[in-house]
Design a protein around this motif. Structure first.
Motif, PDB file in Angstrom:
ATOM      1  N   TRP A   1       0.831  -1.184   0.000  1.00  0.00           N
ATOM      2  CA  TRP A   1       0.000   0.000   0.000  1.00  0.00           C
ATOM      3  C   TRP A   1       0.875   1.246   0.000  1.00  0.00           C
ATOM      4  O   TRP A   1       0.707   2.170  -0.811  1.00  0.00           O
ATOM      5  N   LEU A   2       1.862   1.227   0.911  1.00  0.00           N
ATOM      6  CA  LEU A   2       2.761   2.362   1.061  1.00  0.00           C
ATOM      7  C   LEU A   2       3.513   2.608  -0.245  1.00  0.00           C
ATOM      8  O   LEU A   2       3.613   3.748  -0.714  1.00  0.00           O
ATOM      9  N   PHE A   3       4.035   1.540  -0.857  1.00  0.00           N
ATOM     10  CA  PHE A   3       4.784   1.689  -2.104  1.00  0.00           C
ATOM     11  C   PHE A   3       3.872   2.233  -3.197  1.00  0.00           C
ATOM     12  O   PHE A   3       4.282   3.073  -3.996  1.00  0.00           O
ATOM     13  N   ALA A   4       2.632   1.726  -3.225  1.00  0.00           N
ATOM     14  CA  ALA A   4       1.693   2.189  -4.246  1.00  0.00           C
ATOM     15  C   ALA A   4       1.468   3.690  -4.092  1.00  0.00           C
ATOM     16  O   ALA A   4       1.460   4.430  -5.074  1.00  0.00           O
ATOM     17  N   VAL A   5       1.307   4.129  -2.837  1.00  0.00           N
ATOM     18  CA  VAL A   5       1.080   5.555  -2.600  1.00  0.00           C
ATOM     19  C   VAL A   5       2.311   6.356  -2.994  1.00  0.00           C
ATOM     20  O   VAL A   5       2.217   7.386  -3.667  1.00  0.00           O
ATOM     21  N   LEU A   6       3.488   5.847  -2.601  1.00  0.00           N
ATOM     22  CA  LEU A   6       4.719   6.574  -2.922  1.00  0.00           C
ATOM     23  C   LEU A   6       4.942   6.628  -4.432  1.00  0.00           C
ATOM     24  O   LEU A   6       5.416   7.627  -4.967  1.00  0.00           O
ATOM     25  N   GLU A   7       4.600   5.544  -5.126  1.00  0.00           N
ATOM     26  CA  GLU A   7       4.804   5.518  -6.571  1.00  0.00           C
ATOM     27  C   GLU A   7       3.787   6.411  -7.281  1.00  0.00           C
ATOM     28  O   GLU A   7       4.104   7.055  -8.270  1.00  0.00           O
ATOM     29  N   ALA A   8       2.563   6.408  -6.760  1.00  0.00           N
ATOM     30  CA  ALA A   8       1.531   7.235  -7.390  1.00  0.00           C
ATOM     31  C   ALA A   8       1.867   8.708  -7.243  1.00  0.00           C
ATOM     32  O   ALA A   8       1.541   9.517  -8.089  1.00  0.00           O
ATOM     33  N   ASP A   9       2.564   9.038  -6.155  1.00  0.00           N
ATOM     34  CA  ASP A   9       2.923  10.416  -5.916  1.00  0.00           C
ATOM     35  C   ASP A   9       4.154  10.762  -6.740  1.00  0.00           C
ATOM     36  O   ASP A   9       5.260  10.369  -6.442  1.00  0.00           O
ATOM     37  N   GLY A  10       3.965  11.472  -7.822  1.00  0.00           N
ATOM     38  CA  GLY A  10       5.092  11.862  -8.661  1.00  0.00           C
ATOM     39  C   GLY A  10       5.415  10.845  -9.736  1.00  0.00           C
ATOM     40  O   GLY A  10       6.305  11.060 -10.536  1.00  0.00           O
ATOM     41  N   GLY A  11       4.682   9.749  -9.749  1.00  0.00           N
ATOM     42  CA  GLY A  11       4.840   8.779 -10.828  1.00  0.00           C
ATOM     43  C   GLY A  11       6.197   8.107 -10.886  1.00  0.00           C
ATOM     44  O   GLY A  11       6.572   7.544 -11.900  1.00  0.00           O
ATOM     45  N   ARG A  12       6.961   8.162  -9.779  1.00  0.00           N
ATOM     46  CA  ARG A  12       8.263   7.504  -9.788  1.00  0.00           C
ATOM     47  C   ARG A  12       8.152   6.082  -9.280  1.00  0.00           C
ATOM     48  O   ARG A  12       7.389   5.810  -8.374  1.00  0.00           O
ATOM     49  N   ARG A  13       8.937   5.189  -9.854  1.00  0.00           N
ATOM     50  CA  ARG A  13       8.914   3.812  -9.372  1.00  0.00           C
ATOM     51  C   ARG A  13       9.887   3.655  -8.219  1.00  0.00           C
ATOM     52  O   ARG A  13      10.859   4.393  -8.098  1.00  0.00           O
ATOM     53  N   MET A  14       9.616   2.672  -7.358  1.00  0.00           N
ATOM     54  CA  MET A  14      10.505   2.427  -6.226  1.00  0.00           C
ATOM     55  C   MET A  14      11.777   1.768  -6.742  1.00  0.00           C
ATOM     56  O   MET A  14      11.758   1.063  -7.753  1.00  0.00           O
ATOM     57  N   PRO A  15      12.912   1.958  -6.026  1.00  0.00           N
ATOM     58  CA  PRO A  15      14.145   1.274  -6.421  1.00  0.00           C
ATOM     59  C   PRO A  15      13.924  -0.243  -6.481  1.00  0.00           C
ATOM     60  O   PRO A  15      13.072  -0.774  -5.763  1.00  0.00           O
ATOM     61  N   PHE A  16      14.704  -0.897  -7.337  1.00  0.00           N
ATOM     62  CA  PHE A  16      14.401  -2.311  -7.599  1.00  0.00           C
ATOM     63  C   PHE A  16      14.566  -3.210  -6.377  1.00  0.00           C
ATOM     64  O   PHE A  16      14.038  -4.298  -6.346  1.00  0.00           O
ATOM     65  N   TRP A  17      15.308  -2.745  -5.355  1.00  0.00           N
ATOM     66  CA  TRP A  17      15.472  -3.590  -4.168  1.00  0.00           C
ATOM     67  C   TRP A  17      14.346  -3.398  -3.160  1.00  0.00           C
ATOM     68  O   TRP A  17      14.296  -4.038  -2.143  1.00  0.00           O
ATOM     69  N   PHE A  18      13.422  -2.484  -3.457  1.00  0.00           N
ATOM     70  CA  PHE A  18      12.242  -2.326  -2.606  1.00  0.00           C
ATOM     71  C   PHE A  18      11.195  -3.341  -3.026  1.00  0.00           C
ATOM     72  O   PHE A  18      10.414  -3.102  -3.933  1.00  0.00           O
ATOM     73  N   LYS A  19      11.192  -4.465  -2.336  1.00  0.00           N
ATOM     74  CA  LYS A  19      10.184  -5.481  -2.645  1.00  0.00           C
ATOM     75  C   LYS A  19       9.204  -5.513  -1.479  1.00  0.00           C
ATOM     76  O   LYS A  19       9.625  -5.565  -0.328  1.00  0.00           O
ATOM     77  N   ALA A  20       7.919  -5.474  -1.785  1.00  0.00           N
ATOM     78  CA  ALA A  20       6.925  -5.492  -0.713  1.00  0.00           C
ATOM     79  C   ALA A  20       6.804  -6.906  -0.166  1.00  0.00           C
ATOM     80  O   ALA A  20       6.081  -7.728  -0.682  1.00  0.00           O
ATOM     81  N   GLY A  21       7.569  -7.197   0.858  1.00  0.00           N
ATOM     82  CA  GLY A  21       7.508  -8.498   1.516  1.00  0.00           C
ATOM     83  C   GLY A  21       8.294  -8.352   2.791  1.00  0.00           C
ATOM     84  O   GLY A  21       8.921  -7.319   3.008  1.00  0.00           O
ATOM     85  N   VAL A  22       8.259  -9.362   3.661  1.00  0.00           N
ATOM     86  CA  VAL A  22       9.043  -9.227   4.882  1.00  0.00           C
ATOM     87  C   VAL A  22      10.243 -10.171   4.822  1.00  0.00           C
ATOM     88  O   VAL A  22      10.109 -11.336   4.466  1.00  0.00           O
ATOM     89  N   SER A  23      11.399  -9.636   5.148  1.00  0.00           N
ATOM     90  CA  SER A  23      12.627 -10.422   5.135  1.00  0.00           C
ATOM     91  C   SER A  23      12.677 -11.280   6.404  1.00  0.00           C
ATOM     92  O   SER A  23      11.977 -10.994   7.364  1.00  0.00           O
ATOM     93  N   PRO A  24      13.531 -12.326   6.408  1.00  0.00           N
ATOM     94  CA  PRO A  24      13.674 -13.138   7.614  1.00  0.00           C
ATOM     95  C   PRO A  24      14.058 -12.295   8.827  1.00  0.00           C
ATOM     96  O   PRO A  24      13.587 -12.549   9.935  1.00  0.00           O
ATOM     97  N   THR A  25      14.886 -11.279   8.606  1.00  0.00           N
ATOM     98  CA  THR A  25      15.281 -10.416   9.730  1.00  0.00           C
ATOM     99  C   THR A  25      14.058  -9.736  10.325  1.00  0.00           C
ATOM    100  O   THR A  25      13.927  -9.636  11.548  1.00  0.00           O
TER     101      THR A  25
END
Lengths: 891, 112
Positions: free
Chosen positions: A423-447
């Motif tokens: 949701w957060l990434f979608a909002v950030l991407e919609a704002d200004g039409g910029r895509r998130m950096p490729f290492w921003f994956k919406a998921g939770v890491s083991p850490t």
């Protein structure tokens, strides 16, 4: 040695409990027999002797429990039982499960979301083969205290000299129009990048080839590698795309390859062309701003690479003291190079503490609910103690119960965290039409999962152990004095504070949500005074380099003249289109935020504060702006060509001029923020008044505004509004084609109907509003559950007292008053505090309109009612107390 | 905390020492005999439940300082007799010394 032996034997005894149990039973039986023998020898009868033996021995079960605790790891044994019991408790007390679980889930969810986000921002794992060995070389300018990116000279030196970093490459991002055969241009971010990048990332192209070293040579044919998304969207997934010629701005370029889905190195790019550096770029301190990356050589640490880099750098500083004396290049993990300061990373992590505090707060609340439940189970706890359970065992049991609840909550919370991130990434991407950096994956890491487990354990410790300690304190005394229904148990004054503040938050938060929502609705439904849905709006941009046909940068006046010519030509061609009625330009469009400036008006008008500075929205528009948009001129006239005079809106007349006659009045701008620092600009005469046409300043509804006429060409970027017949969006493709024909480097951004302008703003506000709504809902739930618990608790504690009072003739009114008074006082206080908060907050923002005061008051009354609902069940229980039963009951 | 709880707590620190000492001087004893001996020494026959001994016994046995074995009593009853072991004797010596040092120190402090 003895301790090790004991540990092993305890473990053995834990695994082979049966034998040890039999032995213990036999030994105790023998012990009792010997005691009995002694008492018989002392002259007691058989029965008496047996009783005496038991008394002398003490509680057999208690002795056994203590022996077991010492003999083996009994808590381990009890643990599985506790887990079962905990799971059963979840079902048996669905209210607590739901409320406590939801609250803990929310706390875990926001904590985990933020942790994941901070990790992604500061120390992410690159989703590339051996991604943790990819580094960036960043140059710090110690003299200017900033990152220096014009490092083409050093880039070549590093490439030639560094042993510890291989596959060194560089990139820069340029905005270019991608023009396909049909002529429609769409702006895109293009990575001009070294061919080595594709060796470094070790990703194979899906079709064709990647960039080659040969492509970087000056004079080589212009080539382009495209990403999967653009291949699908712009080329329709055409399998024969390789070899096709497109245009990047003016330059014909051949597509040589397609990268697979998800590939967006170096940041979020979808188009790659070779980075070509000229001989001039390689002069020290010259060349474009680039970012340098590479891969650590096998077995080399980042520290060793840094040591080698420093040696190379000091050599460069010796050779070029002028340009390199103050430069300190450093090797940093790749993703971190996009943050200019390491301190920013630490700060990002430190904010985690805030979310831990939030969890502690939430779990403190859950602890109170658990305490109320534990208190109703006091008899059970007393019996367990009588049977020999130690205090530790009971605390453990309640901790495990909280842990079971926490585990369920954590699972829900983590799932919610993934959702939140998307949701957060979608909002950030919609704002200004910029895509998130490729290492921003919406998921939770083991850490992050581990972190969430830690949060859960902490939460369970608070929610389980605190109430357990309180409920078991002094339990031995209560046990001996046979005082179940323990007068020792009570909710302390702290709890009153908690309830009051919770109710306050519950009142204040939804009100805040309400105001955010109001803002959104106001923007959405803002009456701009003209038919916005008939206009197509677009932002026009051009680069200095692009606008000049030769590729060399041009001066500012040249650029302005050139840009003006482009706009004029575009306007002329559009006006000639059959579907277009008119075209106009402005620096800011209706329904968007306009810059605010401080002004003063001449003192000729009425009112004591006429000379006091005001803040007003400003816009610079083409002279035909009002005519084209159909904004009615209420008084005076519109702009003439070459006007230095201004037109103001109705709100300006109402607010600044206090309704005075505007025509002929003068205003001027003040620079600086305080009166002392103000230097007024020239006076502007007001020549006309228009209706409020959607200027948004600090407040949506009435924003006083000033319009200036721009006659000598607009400054970039500029917004264009095109009045079309029919649906504006259907004209968009045609507009792109015409714009490309006028100038292929002119970029068209945010192409949308004028009534949709500002939607990214709504999206952000919506996000904020929804987050606030969720937090409010949980605060509400917790507060209601808290009130309910305290009431139930009070009633159950006082059943006996109420029974006696009823027996002595007290009537129902007294009971209701006595049970209700405390809760009512708490809720009342909380609501008053919340109302105060709302007033303070809204006063700070905009102030409340009369009907909003009513709305807030109604809402507060409603909350009062809802809180009182939580009291009904316990009060009914109190009213139903039968004196005889109350006295018979244990209390 | 009640007086009994305090008593037990006080005892727990020294219970190991008392049990070891009793077994060292009197030879193998069962739990009942140990408890009687304890009551005798402490002059408070009913101050402590006899069952209190059991956790101490199992702890000492697991540490290898005492060893239990089933035997017949004089009255032909079954009972588990505990005897001190070699490591147990060593431990008794260590604990006695420590206790003496501690007691001496406290004595000195109290006399000052």
């Amino acid at each position: 040695m003895a301790s090790v032996r004991r540990f092993l034997l305890r473990l053995w005894s834990f695994l082979h409990a049966d034998r040890a149990e039999m032995e213990l039973a036999r030994e105790i039986a023998a012990h009792l027999q010997l005691l009995e023998d002694k008492f018989i020898a002392q002259g007691l009868g058989a029965e008496e002797a047996r009783h005496a033996a038991r008394r002398a021995f003490g509680g057999v079960e208690q002795v056994k429990e203590h022996q077991r605790d010492t003999r083996s790891f009994r808590w381990l044994d009890g643990l599985s039982l506790d887990f079962k019991l905990g799971a059963r408790m979840l079902i048996k007390h669905p209210g607590l499960t739901l409320v406590g679980g939801l609250a803990m889930a929310l706390a875990v969810a926001v904590g985990a979301t933020y942790f994941e986000f901070a990790t992604l921002a500061v120390d992410p794992r690159l989703p590339l083969p051996d991604g943790d060995r990819v580094v960036a070389i960043r140059t710090w300018d110690t003299a200017a205290a900033r990152v220096e990116r014009r490092t083409a000279h050093d880039f070549l030196a590093w490439r030639a000299q560094l042993e510890s970093v291989r596959e060194i490459g560089a990139f820069r991002t340029v905005e270019q129009n991608l023009i396909l055969g049909d002529g429609a241009a769409e702006p895109a971010e293009v990575a001009e990048i070294s061919a080595t990048a594709f060796q470094l990332v070790r990703v194979e192209p899906m079709l064709g080839r990647t960039l080659l070293d040969a492509d970087e040579r000056p004079g080589a044919p212009s080539v382009l590698v495209i990403g999967y998304d653009i291949w699908q969207r712009r080329f329709g997934g055409d399998a024969s795309v390789v070899g096709r010629t497109v245009r990047l701005g003016r330059v014909p370029t051949v597509v040589v390859g397609v990268m697979p889905m998800g590939f967006a190195f170096p940041v979020a790019h979808g188009l790659w062309t070779p980075l070509r550096l000229t001989a001039e770029d390689h002069e020290p301190g010259h060349g474009p701003a680039i970012q340098v990356f590479g891969r650590l050589a096998p077995g080399v640490t980042i520290q060793r690479a840094q040591a080698e880099l420093s040696t190379v750098a000091s050599r460069a500083a010796g050779n070029f003291p002028e340009t390199h004396g103050h430069l300190r290049p450093e090797v940093v993990p790749y993703a971190r190079s996009f943050f200019d300061l390491d301190i920013g990373g630490r700060a990002l992590y430190a904010i985690n503490l805030f979310f831990v505090l939030f969890l502690i707060l939430v779990c403190g609340n859950v602890a109170a609910l658990m305490f109320a439940r534990a208190a109703t189970r006091e008899s059970e706890i007393l019996v367990r103690t009588a049977l020999g359970a130690s205090r530790g065992r009971i605390v453990m049991q309640l901790f495990v119960e909280a842990l079971v609840l926490g585990a369920v909550a954590a699972a829900v919370g983590l799932a919610a965290a993934v959702f939140e991130l998307r949701w957060l990434f979608a909002v950030l991407e919609a704002d200004g039409g910029r895509r998130m950096p490729f290492w921003f994956k919406a998921g939770v890491s083991p850490t992050t999962v581990l972190y969430a487990v830690g949060l859960t354990a902490l939460g369970a410790a608070i929610a389980g152990v605190l109430p357990a300690l309180k409920v078991t304190s002094g339990i031995g005394t209560r046990l001996r004095e046979a005082k179940a229904g323990g007068r020792g148990l009570s909710f302390g004054g702290v709890w009153t504070v908690v309830i009051v503040s919770q109710v306050a938050v519950m009142v204040a938060l939804p009100s805040a949500t309400f105001f955010v929502r109001r803002h959104v609705t106001q923007v959405q439904s803002l009456d701009v005074g003209f038919r916005a849905q008939e206009y197509l709006s677009v932002r026009l941009e051009a680069n200095r380099q692009d606008v000049a046909a030769g590729g060399a940068e041009m001066s500012r006046p040249e650029l302005r003249a050139r840009f003006r010519a482009i706009c004029d030509e575009l306007s002329r061609r559009l006006s000639a289109e059959p579907g277009v009625r008119a075209v106009t330009f402005a620096d800011h469009l209706p329904r968007t935020h306009h810059p605010r400036r401080r002004i003063e008006v001449d003192d000729a008008g009425p009112g004591p504060d006429a000379a006091v500075p005001h803040r007003v929205s400003t816009a610079t528009v083409a002279p035909d702006f009002f005519d084209v948009l159909g904004v009615p001129i209420l008084v005076g006239r519109g702009f003439h060509s070459g006007d230095l005079d201004v037109v103001v809106n109705q709100s300006f007349v109402d607010r600044v001029l206090k309704g005075g006659y505007p025509i002929g009045r003068r205003m001027r701008y003040l620079t600086g923020d305080s009166d002392a620092a103000s230097t007024p600009g020239p006076w502007h005469e007001i020549v006309g008044v228009v209706t409020d046409a959607g200027m948004i300043g600090d407040d949506v509804a009435e924003s006083a505004g000033v319009y200036h006429a721009r006659t000598s060409g607009m400054e970039m970027p500029v917004h264009m509004a095109v009045h079309v017949n029919g649906k504006p969006e259907s004209f968009a493709p045609r507009l792109r084609v015409i714009a490309t024909a006028v100038d292929p480097t002119l970029r068209l951004r945010d192409l949308m109907p004028l009534d949709a302008v500002g939607s990214s703003l709504w999206l952000e506000f919506n996000f904020l509003g929804q987050v606030l709504a969720i937090v409010s809902a949980v605060a509400l739930l917790l507060a209601l559950a808290g009130i309910y618990s305290v009431m139930s608790f009070t009633v159950s504690r006082r059943t006996r007292e109420i029974g006696i009072r009823v027996a002595l003739g007290a009537d129902a009114r007294w009971i209701v008053a006595s049970v209700f008074s405390r809760a009512a006082a708490q809720v009342g206080l909380g609501i008053a505090a919340g109302g105060f908060l709302v007033c303070v907050l809204t006063q700070a923002v905009t102030g409340l309109a009369a009907q909003e005061v009513l709305a807030v008051t109604a809402y507060m009354l409603l909350m009062m009612g809802v809180c009182m609902l939580a009291c009904i069940v316990p009060t009914r229980r109190a009213l139903a107390v039968e004196p005889t039963e109350a006295l018979r009951a244990d209390g | 905390m009640t007086s009994e709880e305090r008593h037990v707590e006080l005892l727990q620190g020294t219970l190991d020492l008392i049990v070891l000492r009793s077994l060292a001087t009197m030879g193998p004893l069962h739990a009942y005999a140990l408890a009687e001996r304890l009551a005798q020494v402490s002059d408070h026959p009913l101050s402590l439940n006899q069952g209190t001994l059991y956790p101490a016994l199992v702890r000492l046995e697991q540490k290898g300082w005492i060893k239990g074995a089933w035997q017949k009593t004089e009255n032909n009853r079954d009972a588990k007799y505990y005897a001190i072991t070699k490591p147990g004797e060593g431990e008794l010596k260590r604990q006695t010394e420590r206790w003496r040092r501690l007691a001496g120190l406290v004595d000195k402090l109290l006399l000052e």
